[in-house]
Design an enzyme around this catalytic site. Structure first.
Site, PDB file in Angstrom:
ATOM      1  N   TYR A 165     -28.072  -7.488 -20.657  1.00  0.00           N
ATOM      2  CA  TYR A 165     -28.603  -6.142 -20.914  1.00  0.00           C
ATOM      3  C   TYR A 165     -30.128  -6.140 -20.827  1.00  0.00           C
ATOM      4  CZ  TYR A 165     -29.444  -1.701 -23.280  1.00  0.00           C
ATOM      5  OH  TYR A 165     -29.859  -0.427 -23.585  1.00  0.00           O
ATOM      6  N   LYS A 169     -32.508  -4.097 -18.039  1.00  0.00           N
ATOM      7  CA  LYS A 169     -33.509  -3.098 -18.393  1.00  0.00           C
ATOM      8  C   LYS A 169     -34.896  -3.500 -17.903  1.00  0.00           C
ATOM      9  CE  LYS A 169     -30.875  -0.059 -20.373  1.00  0.00           C
ATOM     10  NZ  LYS A 169     -30.723   1.321 -19.862  1.00  0.00           N
ATOM     11  N   THR A 200     -25.804   6.150 -30.863  1.00  0.00           N
ATOM     12  CA  THR A 200     -24.847   6.874 -30.043  1.00  0.00           C
ATOM     13  C   THR A 200     -23.544   6.069 -30.047  1.00  0.00           C
ATOM     14  OG1 THR A 200     -25.316   5.727 -27.963  1.00  0.00           O
ATOM     15  CG2 THR A 200     -26.753   7.595 -28.535  1.00  0.00           C
TER      16      THR A 200
END
Length: 260
Positions: A165, A169, A200
């Site tokens: 991840y 990014k 979220t």
């Protein structure tokens, strides 16, 4: 204390496509864009969820089924929008994945987890940008605003346990600068928004774990987790003509997280 934004009409006359817009940050941004006067395309691989989001927003929204890791899917979506008179002059490349429980430190990371994360987050963002650029160059006049979603994990060691991840990014941050420089003369602007830990459905592994949540929120100087609403304002600015001199930049909306 948050307040309800007063609509300014800043995006009147614009058409905006937001990927991953059925939920989370993408949903919040799409809704705010509509409030600010834009027509909004809810782009998501989940057709039913996209339809629900569009129905909530109203007649200024429509959907596009798009799997950002599949170039044919992305290309088809842009072509269908152009044919329907909905070619976007704002594109938010927001969709992504974070494979909690699978992403790991480099020595422990399975290659398939790496590939899946890079395929969606970095390659998927690239494909969205590629076809956004082609669509915008075909416009009359050419030009538009492309906004990517980055992460503090791509800037510092925040994501030491999330190798794939974090690398994806960091790649997005580099892609921003490269594409911005390449197309600056065409009227296409490219910027990235860098949110902090934002609660979220993507991060329930953290938000549902009090100890993990406390640890990450403790690294945010403003003392709270981010919410999708925190990202809306900077996205509106970058989509608007007020940001006509901003390109190739990273805009941190992280409660001060990357100052540490």
């Amino acid at each position: 204390m948050s307040t309800t934004p007063i609509p300014s009409g800043r995006l009147a006359g614009k058409t905006a496509l937001v990927t991953g817009a059925a939920t989370g940050i993408g949903r919040a941004v799409a809704g705010r864009f509509s409030v600010e006067g834009a027509r909004v395309v809810i782009a998501d691989r989940d057709a039913a969820a996209a339809e629900r989001a569009a129905a909530e927003i109203g007649t200024s929204a429509r959907t596009a089924v798009m799997d950002i890791s599949d170039e044919a899917s992305v290309q088809t979506a842009f072509a269908e929008l152009a044919e329907a008179g909905w070619a976007p002059d704002v594109v938010v490349a927001n969709a992504g994945v974070q494979l909690f429980g699978k992403d790991a430190k480099a020595g422990d990371l399975d290659l398939e987890v790496w590939r899946r994360t890079i395929d969606v987050n970095l390659t998927g963002t690239f494909l969205t940008v590629k076809h956004a650029v082609r669509s915008m160059l075909a416009g009359s006049p050419a030009g538009g605003s492309i906004i990517l979603t980055g992460s503090p994990t791509g800037l510092n060691g925040e994501g030491a346990d999330f190798t794939a991840y974090s690398a994806s990014k960091a790649g997005i941050h580099g892609l921003t600068r490269t594409v911005a420089a390449a197309y600056a003369g065409t009227g296409i602007r490219v910027n990235t928004v860098v949110p902090a830990y934002t609660e979220t459905s993507l991060v329930t592994t953290i938000s549902d774990d009090p100890e993990a949540r406390r640890a990450i929120v403790g690294r945010i100087p403003l003392g709270r987790a981010g919410a999708p609403r925190d990202v809306e304002g900077i996205m509106v600015f970058l989509a608007s003509d007020d940001a006509e001199f901003a390109t190739g930049a990273l805009f941190a909306v992280d409660g001060g997280m990357t100052t540490l």
